[in-house]
Design an enzyme around this catalytic site. Structure first.
Site, PDB file in Angstrom:
ATOM      1  N   HIS A 122     114.194 117.816  16.289  1.00 56.76           N
ATOM      2  CA  HIS A 122     112.938 117.133  16.628  1.00 56.76           C
ATOM      3  C   HIS A 122     112.423 117.600  17.992  1.00 56.76           C
ATOM      4  CE1 HIS A 122     110.267 113.476  16.631  1.00 56.76           C
ATOM      5  NE2 HIS A 122     110.376 113.638  17.938  1.00 56.76           N
ATOM      6  N   GLU A 123     113.286 117.540  18.984  1.00 56.08           N
ATOM      7  CA  GLU A 123     112.866 117.918  20.336  1.00 56.08           C
ATOM      8  C   GLU A 123     112.551 119.415  20.403  1.00 56.08           C
ATOM      9  OE1 GLU A 123     112.080 115.548  22.207  1.00 56.08           O
ATOM     10  OE2 GLU A 123     113.153 113.946  21.145  1.00 56.08           O
ATOM     11  N   HIS A 142     108.937 119.816  19.698  1.00 52.03           N
ATOM     12  CA  HIS A 142     108.101 119.547  20.886  1.00 52.03           C
ATOM     13  C   HIS A 142     108.164 120.722  21.864  1.00 52.03           C
ATOM     14  CE1 HIS A 142     106.920 115.429  20.148  1.00 52.03           C
ATOM     15  NE2 HIS A 142     108.158 114.985  20.040  1.00 52.03           N
ATOM     16  N   GLU A 202     103.574 115.323  18.109  1.00 53.49           N
ATOM     17  CA  GLU A 202     104.516 114.726  17.166  1.00 53.49           C
ATOM     18  C   GLU A 202     104.496 115.485  15.832  1.00 53.49           C
ATOM     19  OE1 GLU A 202     106.432 112.515  18.428  1.00 53.49           O
ATOM     20  OE2 GLU A 202     107.502 111.731  16.676  1.00 53.49           O
TER      21      GLU A 202
END
Lengths: 501, 501
Positions: free
Chosen positions: B271-272, B275, B301
């Site tokens: 997930h990170e 980003h 997101e």
């Protein structure tokens, strides 16, 4: 360390309120500097440098803001309530004066030149070719001489530069100091080398360690010394060991792990602990003010040398930590404390300052001091520097560099424009011995305190006499208050003679 | 990613030169925020908070400096050379406008209230007692309603708050979106739970790992995905995973290690990574400008959800990384890729948003969106919030909190005054599916790209269509340019139906 507010006079409160944002920029810059050496991904360097430069200029602008300057000037003529307030005004006036005296275009030129010079110096050192670095050093010396004129001095232009790093110290103090050190140390070195009481090499220098093991030993030793790890302080890793105070409750030291010769990492940790303890024991009421830092490089170095040399290289200390060393570094077991003590105290004239032992170290500073002084007073040209370096090295330590990399190019300092900085290493060394003498007068034999592991008693003494004051008193005054005398070489010479002869 | 200068108009160059110091403060603040969560000794928090606050005020002062504001205003009426320049002016005008419209005393009150509210919220959550937090939330809602009035809106006061986090998105867009999601997701959830194709619990959730092993797996996976570890990026550890961009060439992500249920740490890393990749692939020519960041929380997101959910939870990905997982986490071996896939895709209605799976997650956002909107439009009182929360939770997911800690008090966001923020999580989720659809149109089946480990092709697509632009285009325009449509729920619903039905 607590109690009543120390800043009470309205104008001082007003100054501190305005200063708060300058402090915040300093806090951020300190963290940025630490991160650059420790965790920053290498590609981040361009943006980091740009940001640091912007914040440096901004901080200067805020410090020189006419409204702020006039407040500080008014305060310097006002009746103030105590030494803290007077110290605050002294420190701010010093900073403002230095910045106002140097014309912006000279400062810009200095920043630009030293920025480029550091890059060139690296290349020159790698290629061991002074001629690459020479034009930059010429420009730097020229700028430093101009800066000395702008800053002003009474007796010697080098005084103006010295004062940047060690408030109040002059050539007049240093000439006799270094002469004395040269002649005394020469005698000691000759005797140590001929008598063989201390080795010139020790087999432990060649033994390899596992990094994680040494890290555990370093941490255990820091805990023993009373370093507030994990609460107010950290130990990290970097190419060159250093200490960074980010706040009174956030002080960070680093060391390096080279894979063998564990004392290099271990004694660096104890050295940096000394710097860190100074910052950690400043009176909390001085937090976020210009007084919340060690007062000078010399006093700072006295703290690191005290812990590294006088404590760390003592037989009492080695004996005390020997069980820890043995526990974490099993290859040491069998050598015994006596051998580790000799290993920590190998005396070997070497060409490289940062590898020097406590006996020969200050000869490296004698050399740099004399060369810097000649350059600044104009009695020597930069082009004569390499041979002058080699000749003086041969005179002082009996060895001669084979090339510029192990001679005149070895230190980064000149490329950064830090002329006048080196003497503070020796001031720190001699002050460490003065402080040790003063502590023994009050606490009794340091050896006994060490063997009893009562490091808290030493920390308390240092806190009450030196640390808590931060930058409140100029270094000479602080020393007088703490130990009843200014910088003096006698105790150091006595210490060296009694340990090595 | 390189080539000619993009900022050419003189007034734009002038703006950027003045902006440089604001950027530098932002750079420092980003590092300070990262360090606070990752390495700062806990006792440093007081000084860190004070420094951050000072720099925040300073940055705002510089942004609102009349000379700077008038330059931006002049630029907004000038003929500009390209989209970058127009984007730059748009972003700066947005920032300046928002700050100028809110009176300083309201902003101060807001900062003070939310500062206190966060402390109280922590205590209230711990004691599961909404009544403690209630007066603070009432004040926050009141302030947010005032802020909405100051910022201005055309149709609904909540629009003004939404726009802070997602430029251009309105209640008018979100009402139908969330209605549609509610009805579609309800059907899917019922079917998934009744048919049992995906488990509601998996034995791997209970298995413990050694932290160092999982760390190695995380690093190996990041390398596989193309994260420039050690050059331009880092992976660290913190209580809550997050991404911090400190510069275009210095982006850092974190994860946590809880000791069991490794997917929580593992999928957080992916997930990170999403980003981080966004920030890392911004055109270098935008570095140190206001365009050098992701354009909105929703688009940001979309990147993290794309990598975490659409890539990370796919069978193709699990099959591809299974040998790595098995290598670093030996206890997984024997389960096989199919079981790990099911483990990654457990569907279990839960009370806690941050633990929700991809099917139920957006129901948590539907709930928060409706409650926030009611509070801001004044159709609901804060005192009615706990029961409204519980009723709506029961309606949406068929489960009811037993207490406030697992109900209305679970998120920190409201205590920080971040009302209008939650919807961006859903916008990101649906945009991720839209982007996946667009990628497949160009690159063919994502599954095949993943199985071939050709992540570079995905990175390139994302860079060219989305990342490189930074904040140049408003989110809706960026989506239109990149995928030919604005935010739309259809692709997400299609994706969920095809995966789970």
């Amino acid at each position: 360390m607590s109690g009543d507010e120390v800043f009470v006079t309205p104008i001082i409160k007003e100054i501190l309120e305005k200063y708060r944002v300058i402090w915040a920029i300093g806090h951020a810059s300190a963290l940025m500097g630490w991160d650059l050496e420790v965790y920053m991904p290498p590609a981040g360097v361009k943006e980091r440098s740009a940001a640091s430069a912007e914040l440096g200029v901004l901080s200067q602008k805020l410090l020189l803001d006419p409204e702020f300057v006039s407040l500080v000037e008014k305060a310097s003529e006002a009746e103030l309530a105590n030494d803290y307030e007077r110290g605050l005004v002294r420190v701010l006036k010093r900073e403002i004066d230095k910045m106002r005296k140097i014309p912006p275009e000279v400062l810009r030129e200095f920043i630009k030149t030293t920025g480029e010079a550091q890059v060139v110096w690296r290349e020159a050192k790698q290629k061991s070719d002074f001629s690459l670095f020479k034009p930059y050093l010429e420009k730097i010396v020229d700028l430093e001489r101009k800066i000395a004129e702008y800053l002003g001095y009474e007796e010697h232009p080098y005084d103006a530069l010295l004062d940047i790093y060690e408030e109040g110290v002059r050539v007049r103090d240093l000439d006799p100091l270094f002469d004395k050190l040269e002649s005394e140390l020469r005698k000691v070195i000759e005797k140590v080398l001929s008598e063989g009481r201390y080795p010139q090499w020790h087999p432990l220098e060649d033994l390899a360690y596992r990094k994680d093991d040494l890290k555990e030993l370093n941490l255990a030793t820091l805990r023993l010394l009373g370093y507030p790890l994990g609460e107010r302080a950290r130990l990290d890793e970097s190419a060159h060991p250093f200490t960074q105070s980010i706040g009174i409750n956030d002080v960070r030291i680093t060391t390096r792990y080279e894979g063998k010769d564990f004392k290099r990492s271990y004694l660096a940790v104890i050295h940096e602990f000394g710097h860190a303890l100074y910052e950690l024991q400043i009176d909390e009421r001085l937090a976020m003010t210009p007084l919340a830092s060690g007062v000078s490089l010399g006093i700072h170095e006295s703290q690191s040398r005290f812990w590294e040399n006088i404590i760390g290289r003592s037989k009492a200390f080695v004996t005390t930590v020997y069980p820890l060393i043995e526990k974490y570094l099993p290859f040491v077991s069998g050598y015994g404390p006596e051998e580790v003590f000799l290993y920590f105290n190998v005396v070997r004239p070497s060409l490289i300052r940062v590898e020097a032992d406590e006996v020969t170290y200050n000869m490296h500073i004698v050399l740099r001091y004399r060369l810097e002084k000649s350059l600044i007073e104009g009695s020597m040209e930069v082009s004569d520097l390499p041979s002058a370096w080699n000749d003086l090295m041969e005179k002082l330590l009996g060895i001669r560099p084979k090339n510029d990399a192990e001679g005149v190019l070895q230190d980064i300092h000149w490329s950064m424009g830090s002329i006048g900085y080196f003497p503070t290493y020796t001031l720190g060394t001699i002050a460490a011995a003065q402080i040790a003498e003063a502590i023994e007068k009050e606490l009794g034999s340091l050896d006994e305190v060490i063997r009893a592991k009562e490091f808290g008693r030493i920390r308390t003494w240092l806190r009450e006499k030196i640390h808590r004051w931060g930058a409140t008193y100029p270094p000479k005054d602080l020393l007088r208050k703490a130990i009843g005398s200014e910088y003096s070489a006698e105790p150091f010479i006595k210490y060296i003679r009694s340990k090595y002869l």
